[in-house]
Design a protein around this motif. Structure first.
Motif, PDB file in Angstrom:
ATOM      1  N   ASP A 230       0.863  -1.175   0.000  1.00  0.00           N
ATOM      2  CA  ASP A 230       0.000   0.000   0.000  1.00  0.00           C
ATOM      3  C   ASP A 230       0.900   1.226   0.000  1.00  0.00           C
ATOM      4  OD1 ASP A 230      -1.880   1.933   0.298  1.00  0.00           O
ATOM      5  OD2 ASP A 230      -2.379   1.455   2.377  1.00  0.00           O
ATOM      6  N   PHE A 231       0.791   2.041  -1.064  1.00  0.00           N
ATOM      7  CA  PHE A 231       1.690   3.191  -1.228  1.00  0.00           C
ATOM      8  C   PHE A 231       0.974   4.513  -0.952  1.00  0.00           C
ATOM      9  CE2 PHE A 231       3.501  -0.077  -4.099  1.00  0.00           C
ATOM     10  CZ  PHE A 231       4.715  -0.226  -3.488  1.00  0.00           C
ATOM     11  N   THR A 232       0.068   4.490   0.054  1.00  0.00           N
ATOM     12  CA  THR A 232      -0.678   5.723   0.376  1.00  0.00           C
ATOM     13  C   THR A 232       0.001   6.545   1.468  1.00  0.00           C
ATOM     14  OG1 THR A 232      -2.027   4.504   1.977  1.00  0.00           O
ATOM     15  CG2 THR A 232      -2.879   4.675  -0.276  1.00  0.00           C
ATOM     16  N   ALA A 233       1.004   5.978   2.143  1.00  0.00           N
ATOM     17  CA  ALA A 233       1.685   6.711   3.217  1.00  0.00           C
ATOM     18  C   ALA A 233       2.439   7.899   2.646  1.00  0.00           C
ATOM     19  CB  ALA A 233       2.634   5.793   3.970  1.00  0.00           C
ATOM     20  N   GLU A 234       2.732   8.877   3.533  1.00  0.00           N
ATOM     21  CA  GLU A 234       3.374  10.106   3.061  1.00  0.00           C
ATOM     22  C   GLU A 234       4.781   9.865   2.535  1.00  0.00           C
ATOM     23  OE1 GLU A 234       3.462  12.816   6.340  1.00  0.00           O
ATOM     24  OE2 GLU A 234       5.361  12.029   7.123  1.00  0.00           O
ATOM     25  N   CYS A 235       5.414   8.776   2.994  1.00  0.00           N
ATOM     26  CA  CYS A 235       6.775   8.519   2.521  1.00  0.00           C
ATOM     27  C   CYS A 235       6.801   8.062   1.056  1.00  0.00           C
ATOM     28  CB  CYS A 235       7.462   7.484   3.415  1.00  0.00           C
ATOM     29  SG  CYS A 235       6.743   5.837   3.352  1.00  0.00           S
ATOM     30  N   TYR A 236       5.605   7.778   0.446  1.00  0.00           N
ATOM     31  CA  TYR A 236       5.538   7.380  -0.964  1.00  0.00           C
ATOM     32  C   TYR A 236       4.881   8.451  -1.828  1.00  0.00           C
ATOM     33  CZ  TYR A 236       6.325   2.805   1.176  1.00  0.00           C
ATOM     34  OH  TYR A 236       6.837   1.763   1.894  1.00  0.00           O
ATOM     35  N   GLN A 237       4.494   9.571  -1.184  1.00  0.00           N
ATOM     36  CA  GLN A 237       3.795  10.611  -1.928  1.00  0.00           C
ATOM     37  C   GLN A 237       4.803  11.565  -2.565  1.00  0.00           C
ATOM     38  OE1 GLN A 237       0.415  10.345  -2.282  1.00  0.00           O
ATOM     39  NE2 GLN A 237       0.885   8.449  -1.166  1.00  0.00           N
ATOM     40  N   LEU A 238       4.527  11.879  -3.836  1.00  0.00           N
ATOM     41  CA  LEU A 238       5.472  12.665  -4.630  1.00  0.00           C
ATOM     42  C   LEU A 238       5.760  14.024  -3.994  1.00  0.00           C
ATOM     43  CD1 LEU A 238       7.147  12.882  -7.214  1.00  0.00           C
ATOM     44  CD2 LEU A 238       5.115  13.783  -8.382  1.00  0.00           C
TER      45      LEU A 238
END
Length: 643
Positions: A230-238
């Motif tokens: 799941d890439f919804t965390a802030e560490c994966y946000q552009l």
């Protein structure tokens, strides 16, 4: 002192260690973050280099294979153009394909229909029906007899099978010869150019993540643990990742902080994420040995300082303290002598000078007092000290023997006990004057201190004796040494008022019989002697029951008190008269006479009675006796009592 020194040394060094540890902690954390950033940068350099090499290799491979595949397609077209009818059966087509080392071989007519093929089910396919096949129709539309099309590997229209097709124009007739290849080498080269493949070739630490994000869409294109996360965390946000080009902390899906570093590469963002807790574990692995090292240094320094302070300071101080203890306990002959350094030598000399001055001061004060001629002595007593400061006149003022005075000087607590006993009861009418012995009175003024007291003693014997003589003369008859009447009344009234409920008392009035005749016959001296003899009998009565006084002339009065009943009063009266009857007074050389006195008494058990009334009642009883029979006593009968 040593403990205090060690305590503060420990506190200061511990504070210094904590400061150093804090600085080291921050520096190490920064170093680890920098190391993580540099490691990431090195990895991305290798990734980029690998990607560039793989792309270059793929490009070379494609160019080489495309040329090879084009040559084979033209060879197949040449063979087919030299056939009489230009067509072959499926088996023939398969045979030719094997000869040309191609996977598929197709012949397409001028209408775009596959008329011959090495795969039977492909025969009859209309090339215009699918995007993948319709691209080759451009060859039919071209007038160039050398026209060709090399198509990239993609799923084919018939079976959705990954194939690469090359088509060339036929020269003998309108049509296309198409050869197909399974692009194994290209696919292998392409797979080596994917992010998953690249990530697999680079080792990661525990918890570390590598991933790639599209800078246009923000989508995660590749991840070292796969794209199922799941890439919804802030560490994966552009938007958050753009802030991490120098390294920053961002939260993952569990809310834990990750140390993120990023690097732009073309239209993608290469990223790494490292858990902060693992970074902290590495940090503590570095900090803890450093902490033990500092603690070891602290312990060694404290032990060394403790040894040096004890040898060079504490031992000398303890020696001085022992000497001071001896001095404060009265051993003023003690000499303080501590060497080792200049400060101790100066301190020792100063203490010795001070003690000598104290001793000399005592002697000087004593000398001044002696010169003044004032009978005065001073002393200072401090509890727990084995010596007492005194001036020289103390022994004489307190009438002490030499042995006892020496004992007091040597053991001051004995002097303290003596002073406490002496000052417990002052003489009557005074607060600070005390009787030392029968002929010595002193005034003692004590001033309390925290550990003892200061005292001044003055000889007031002469003053006290003069005062006592004046008081005696004011209250006593000079001829008989009995109380005068007024002092007697005051004293008797006080005794009556304080009488207990189970006690009785009586007032007795006396009148000497035949006194005027004695005076007239034998003279006043004989009369005085007669009076004095009567008074002497009064003096012989028990002082705890008799209070006696001369009223005037030949009249006397007496109070009987502290008796348990009227019968006891009568017993004392009878005893008194018995003494009178046994006494004879020599009035002249030839004449003696037994003392005769008439008396009257009034008794009571009521302390509320007035002493004047009792005197009056006793007087009435006296004159009743004198009117009737002389030489004895009578009781007043009409007094009201509680009995």
């Amino acid at each position: 002192m040593q403990k205090t020194f060690i305590k503060y040394t420990f506190i200061i060094m511990t504070a210094a260690i904590l400061l150093i540890l804090s600085i080291h902690f921050l520096f190490s954390l920064h170093s680890l973050e920098s190391q993580q950033f540099n490691t990431f940068y090195t990895k991305t350099e290798q990734m980029i280099h690998t990607l560039e090499n793989n792309r270059w290799e793929l490009q070379l491979l494609n160019e080489s294979l495309n040329e090879d595949y084009l040559t084979r397609a033209r060879a197949a077209a040449y063979v087919l153009d030299n056939q009489n009818n230009g067509r072959m059966s499926v088996s023939q087509m398969r045979y030719l394909a094997d000869l040309l080392n191609v996977d598929e071989l197709h012949v397409i007519d001028e209408n775009g229909i596959i008329v011959s093929a090495s795969v039977a089910k492909y025969i009859g396919i209309d090339m215009a029906d699918h995007k993948q096949t319709s691209a080759f129709l451009s060859i039919l539309k071209s007038n160039d007899e050398n026209a060709y099309l090399i198509q990239n590997a993609q799923p084919n229209a018939a079976e959705n099978k990954i194939m690469q097709y090359v088509g060339v124009a036929r020269k003998a007739q309108k049509g296309i010869v198409q050869v197909g290849f399974e692009p194994t080498r290209q696919l292998d080269a392409i797979s080596r150019n994917t992010y998953d493949y690249i990530f697999s070739k680079f080792p990661t630490d525990v918890g570390e993540e590598l991933f790639v994000v599209d800078t246009t869409t923000g989508a995660v294109l590749g991840h070292s643990n796969g794209l199922e996360k799941d890439f919804t965390a802030e560490c994966y946000q552009l938007d958050h990742l753009r802030e991490c080009d120098k390294g920053a902390y961002k939260k993952d899906n569990s809310g834990h902080l990750m140390y993120i570093t990023t690097r732009f590469y073309g239209d993608v963002l290469l990223c790494t994420a490292y858990p902060r807790n693992i970074l902290m574990q590495k940090l503590w692995k570095n900090i803890i040995p450093f902490l033990f090292y500092l603690i070891f240094i602290e312990a060694a320094v404290i032990l060394l300082l403790n040894y040096l302070v004890k040898q060079n300071v504490i031992n000398g101080i303890h020696h001085i303290i022992r000497n001071l203890y001896e001095i404060t306990n009265g051993n003023l002959d003690t000499i303080v002598s501590v060497g080792g350094n200049n400060e101790f030598e100066k301190l020792s000399a100063g203490i010795n000078t001070m003690v000598k001055s104290i001793v000399n001061l005592s002697n000087r004060i004593s000398a001044i007092i002696e010169v003044s001629g004032i009978p005065l002595a001073a002393f200072e007593y401090e509890r727990g000290v084995n010596r007492m400061f005194t001036t020289s006149g103390l022994r004489e003022l307190l009438n002490l023997s030499d042995d006892r005075a020496s004992q007091f000087y040597k053991y001051p607590y004995l002097f303290d006990q003596y002073i406490q006993r002496l000052t417990r009861v002052p003489i009557e009418g005074e607060e600070d004057i005390f009787q030392v012995n029968d002929s010595k009175y002193v005034r003692i003024h004590l001033s309390e201190t925290s550990g003892g007291y200061l005292g001044i003693i003055t000889d007031v014997t002469k003053d006290v004796l003069q005062k006592q003589q004046m008081q005696y003369e004011n209250t006593h008859d000079p001829l008989t040494d009995l109380y005068k009447f007024e002092p007697f009344k005051r004293h008797a009234a006080d005794i009556l008022a304080k009488m207990h409920a189970d006690k009785v008392c009586a007032i007795v009035m006396f009148d000497l019989d035949h006194f005027k005749t004695i005076n007239d016959s034998f003279g006043h001296d004989a009369g005085d002697k007669y009076l004095q003899s009567f008074a002497e009998i009064m003096h012989t009565m028990p002082a705890d029951h008799f209070l006696c006084a001369r009223r005037s002339g030949d009249e006397f009065c007496m109070m009987l008190y502290n008796c348990g009943s009227r019968a006891e009063l009568i017993t004392y009266m009878d005893s008194f008269y018995e003494s009178l009857n046994q006494s004879k007074v020599a009035l002249s050389e030839t004449e003696t006479k037994v003392i005769s006195a008439s008396g009257g008494f009034a008794w009571t058990d009521n302390p509320q009675n007035d002493i004047s009334d009792l005197l009056s009642y006793a007087d009435e009883a006296l004159y009743e006796v004198k009117r009737s029979t002389k030489g004895y006593y009578s009781e007043y009968k009409n007094i009201c009592s509680t009995q």
